[in-house]
Structures are given as structure tokens and as C-alpha cells.
Design an enzyme around this catalytic site. Structure first.
Site, PDB file in Angstrom:
ATOM      1  CE  LYS A  70      10.061  -4.971   3.791  1.00  0.00           C
ATOM      2  NZ  LYS A  70       9.159  -5.866   3.023  1.00  0.00           N
ATOM      3  CB  THR A 110       3.340  -8.875  -4.553  1.00  0.00           C
ATOM      4  OG1 THR A 110       4.763  -8.922  -4.542  1.00  0.00           O
ATOM      5  CG2 THR A 110       2.824  -8.845  -3.141  1.00  0.00           C
ATOM      6  CG  ASP A 131       8.111  -3.040   1.248  1.00  0.00           C
ATOM      7  OD1 ASP A 131       7.566  -4.151   1.273  1.00  0.00           O
ATOM      8  OD2 ASP A 131       7.660  -2.068   1.908  1.00  0.00           O
TER       9      ASP A 131
END
Ligand code: NDP
Ligand code: 2IT
Length: 450
Positions: free
Chosen positions: A129, A212, A169
Site C-alpha cells: 500500500k 470493488t 484508493d
């Protein structure tokens, strides 16, 4: 206190000592090790190889300065990170977050979770990440472009299609990915799948934008179907109004559910008639094009807006938290349960505080933790990498069918590892943690001490 509880306590005191000032990371490790330590006790080879100790330490963290010029010519400085957590089962993979709250603890928790989420997808992806405390809100497109280009000038040294593959994100959507990929391609002089979430004309995959949210709803559907129930007719709460929330609303509606809420950092809207197709199209335009606030929805469609609050006090059957970490407190969890919630399916990463998550598990409701429920996004990122490597693109139907199949397989893994003989209740937290752990752990055992 049982032997495994004692071991968990001892293990966590070491984790806390080594990761002082990182509450989100400690929280994620706590939740994971709580269910994995009893499993390790029954499978001593993982203990003998110190797998859990090694797994909770990232492979490396890259921290760097990002300087960029705003529209007035001022030089601005931000901090950026890439946490390369674990590449045991494939090249590092995970999103980039741009938000003023971003810090090392948050990125470590996200990289840790990503490792097991990616393992659950069945695709060969390690966990990572990254991100920055840069706030894209209120910035012009040119400012965002200059920031992304400056960030990529450093990040490019550390990523690549066989090394580490970033994606979006919070605060990183189609616009930011395009700027980042444009600079990456320029610096490296290579057109490769080193970033996912790309535009459709330059290597992106159909359904990645929706993946998602759609995947999260497919997971809720799997859980309900497994119990002989269905999503149709259910009243749903959604928090957030970004990428994950919007496509959760879209798919839940398409499957016959009624979504009565959405939110942003300013508050939530309550639309008792449900967010229908026309309202959703308006919401997409508000959030994806005009970059407006959710309050405008309430003004436009004449419904309630509750400033500074989250939607968890509304009665409903299903909750899809899709905004950010720790957005469901223990108190919220109690309220949701008291109001009869029967499904909680996490679109956001770690949206429920530990004490709230224990309440859901104890109540025996269908509770899908984020690493299982929101894995559809990274799964389709993995499919984007496959298409890039093959130099072809699959149709919307093909990608959607693969996404459905992956979510079905994740559900099956959770049932396999989260069931107790004689007990009809499935512990999805335990199932997701053990299934995610196993593949990574077996690879680490095979590699020896590296
Ligand atoms: P977006 O930036 O598109 O949307 C984020 C939404 O959450 C916005 O409505 C935002 O409101 C709200 N939000 C963000 N931070 C806060 C906060 N501190 N308090 C209240 N509301 C907040 O991000 P995504 O939809 O992509 O991500 C949402 C969640 O899903 C995150 O947890 C992310 O890690 C997770 N996720 C995302 C995936 C993806 O593919 N994008 C994949 C898997 C998980 P505002 O605009 O006011 O800030
Ligand atoms: O949390 C996540 O899984 C993501 N933000 C998506 C990561 C990815 O590589 O697509």
C-alpha cells in the site's frame, strides 16, 4: 484465560512494543492474530518457522518527499510512502491513498490486510500500500497533475509490472491514475501494466471501476444465498459516496435491494424511497464529475441530511460501510444490532472497530470482513495485469463473470475455514484470516529463512 488467549496477549505485547504510535496497524494485527494463533497452535510448523512474527514485519517501507508547485507558484511539500509488505505469492500489489490523514500506521495496516486479501483472490499477488498526506480536495486538475508527476518521479524507481503494481484508493481515481501512469511511461520508456485502474484506451480493464462495489454486493449475495435467503427486498445502508459506495449502491439496487443512505465526510443523506437509477446517475455526476458534496443530494431530491453523522442509527437489514477505517464504533455496532441488522458486508478497509467487530461475531449475524468482501477491486486489478501481459482485452461479460467466480471462491474458502462442526453459524472473520494466511505461510515456509 485459555492458552491461546495467553499466547495472543503475549504476541500482541511484542507487536505493540515494536510498533509504538501505530494504532491502526496494531488493530489489524490484533484482529488477524486472534483467529490465526489458535490455528498455528494446531499446525506447529508455522510456529517453528516464526511465520507470524515474520509476516507482521513489512519487507520494506520507502518514505520520500514530494515537492510540487501550486497554481500561485508556491512550492508545496508532502510526504509519501510505499509499504511493500509481503511478496511471497506474487509481485507487490495494492492501492495508493491521497488523504490528509495518511500516515505510516494507516499504510502499514492497509498493506498488511492487502497481503491476505490478495491471497484470498486466488491470483498471484503480494501485498503493498502507498500514498501521501496530499489532499486532492479543492486542488485544480493542474495541481493534482503536478503532484502526481512529482510523486511518480520517485515512485517509478520502486515499482514495475514484476515488482510492485500500485492502483487507486481513497482520493486516487481515474484522474490521478492517468497522471501517475503518464509520468511512469515517460520516465521508464516502457508501456507495461505497472499500474492498474488505467483508462480503457490505455490498458485499463472493463469493470475495474465497478469491481470493488460489485464484488462486495456479490459477496453479500453469496452469504445470503448460502443461508437460503436473498438480497432482493432488503433495506440497505451504505456509507461513503466514492468509488466503492457508488458501485455498491448500483449493484445492490440492480439485485432488487433498496439503498436508503449515502454519506461523505460532511454527513449522511437519508432517502427513504431508495436511491433509484435516476438519482444514482445524478449522484455519480455529482461525485465523479462535479466533485460536489453529499448535502447537495438532499437539497436536490428533498430528503434529510444529517451533518457530522454516520448512517448507522437508521433501521435496516444490511449495512455496507464503504467510506473509511473505524467508521463503525462499538456503540454503532450495538445500535445496528438493536435495530435488527442481519448482514454487515465491509466495502471499506477495516471500517469496524475491534469491539464492534466482536459484537457482530458474537451476535452470529452474517459479518463479512473487508479482506474478503472488498477483494473484488484488487481481483479485477489482477485481471487487468493479466490482460496487459497478454496484450488483449476481455469483454465486460467475461471480466464480470470472472469477478463473480472469484467472489464465489472467496466465500467458499471462508466457509471451509470459518465453519465449526455442528454449528450452522459461519465465522467469516476466522475463515478469511486462516484461508488468507495459509497460502502466504506455505510459500514462506517453502522459501526457508528469507
Ligand atoms: P473515494 O475517495 O472514492 O471515496 C471515499 C469516500 O469515503 C468519500 O465519500 C469520502 O468522503 C469518504 N471518506 C473518506 N475518508 C473519510 C473520513 N475520514 N471520514 C468520513 N468519510 C470519509 O475512495 P474509495 O471509494 O476508493 O475507498 C473507500 C474505501 O474502500 C476505503 O476504505 C478504501 O481503502 C476501500 N477500498 C477501495 C478499493 C478501490 O478499488 N477503490 C478497493 C478495496 C477497498 P469525502 O469525499 O468527504 O472525503
Ligand atoms: O484496498 C484495495 O484493495 C484497493 N484499494 C485496490 C488495490 C488494487 O491494487 O487494485
Amino acid at each position: 484465560m485459555s492458552r491461546t488467549q495467553n499466547l495472543h496477549r503475549k504476541f500482541m505485547s511484542g507487536v505493540e512494543e515494536r510498533n509504538k504510535g501505530e494504532p491502526e496497524f496494531i488493530q489489524a494485527v490484533h484482529e488477524f492474530s486472534d483467529t490465526v494463533i489458535p490455528f498455528i497452535e494446531e499446525h506447529p510448523q508455522y510456529r517453528e518457522e516464526s511465520i507470524l512474527e515474520r509476516m507482521t514485519e513489512p519487507d520494506r517501507i520507502i518514505i520520500f518527499r514530494v515537492c510540487w508547485e501550486d497554481d500561485e507558484g508556491n512550492i508545496c511539500t508532502n510526504r509519501a510512502w510505499r509499504v511493500q509488505f509481503n511478496n511471497s505469492i506474487g509481485p507487490y500489489k495494492g492501492g495508493l491513498r491521497f488523504h490528509p490523514s495518511v500516515n505510516q500506521s494507516i499504510l502499514k495496516f492497509l498493506g498488511f490486510e492487502q497481503t491476505f486479501k490478495n491471497s484470498l483472490t486466488t491470483l498471484p499477488m503480494g501485498g503493498a500500500k502507498g500514498g501521501s498526506n496530499f489532499d486532492p480536495k479543492g486542488k485544480s486538475d493542474r495541481e493534482v497533475m503536478r503532484f502526481c508527476q512529482s510523486m511518480m518521479t520517485e515512485l517509478a524507481r520502486h515499482i514495475g509490472e514484476h515488482t510492485d503494481v500500485p492502483a487507486g484508493d481513497i482520493g486516487v481515481g481515474a484522474r490521478e491514475i492517468s497522471y501517475l501512469f503518464g509520468r511512469y511511461k515517460q520516465i521508464t520508456n516502457r508501456f507495461t501494466g505497472a499500474i492498474t485502474g488505467k483508462g480503457l484506451s490505455f490498458g485499463g480493464s472493463l469493470v475495474r471501476t465497478e469491481a470493488t462495489g460489485y464484488g462486495c454486493v456479490y459477496f453479500a449475495q453469496e452469504m445470503l444465498n448460502h443461508k437460503g435467503d436473498a438480497l432482493e427486498g432488503k433495506r440497505c445502508l451504505v456509507s461513503g459516496s466514492g468509488n466503492v459506495a457508488i458501485y455498491t449502491i448500483e449493484k445492490a439496487r440492480a439485485l432488487g435491494a433498496k439503498v436508503v443512505s449515502a454519506s461523505d465526510s460532511g454527513g449522511y443523506i437519508y432517502d427513504p424511497d431508495g436511491i433509484d437509477e435516476e438519482k444514482l446517475a445524478w449522484l455519480k455526476d455529482l461525485k465523479e464529475t462535479r466533485r460536489g458534496r453529499i448535502q447537495e443530494y438532499a437539497e436536490h431530491f428533498n430528503c434529510e441530511f444529517h451533518g457530522g453523522q454516520r448512517p448507522w442509527a437508521l433501521p435496516a437489514d444490511v449495512a455496507f460501510p464503504c467510506a473509511t477505517q473505524n467508521e463503525i464504533s462499538e456503540h454503532d455496532a450495538k445500535t445496528l444490532l438493536a435495530n435488527g441488522i442481519s448482514v454487515v458486508c465491509e466495502g471499506a478497509n477495516m471500517p469496524t472497530e475491534l469491539a464492534g467487530a466482536y459484537r457482530f461475531t458474537k451476535a452470529g449475524i452474517l459479518y463479512a470482513p473487508s479482506k474478503a468482501a472488498n477483494a473484488g477491486g484488487v481481483a479485477v486489478s489482477g485481471l487487468e495485469q493479466s490482460q496487459n501481459a497478454l496484450r488483449l482485452s476481455w469483454t465486460r461479460e467475461e471480466v464480470d463473470a470472472k469477478l463473480r467466480e472469484i467472489m464465489r471462491k472467496i466465500h467458499t474458502q471462508c466457509v471451509t475455514w470459518g465453519s465449526t462442526p455442528g454449528d450452522p453459524i459461519i465465522d467469516y472473520v476466522k475463515g478469511a484470516n486462516i484461508a488468507g494466511f495459509l497460502k502466504v505461510a506455505d510459500a514462506m515456509v517453502a522459501y526457508g529463512c528469507v
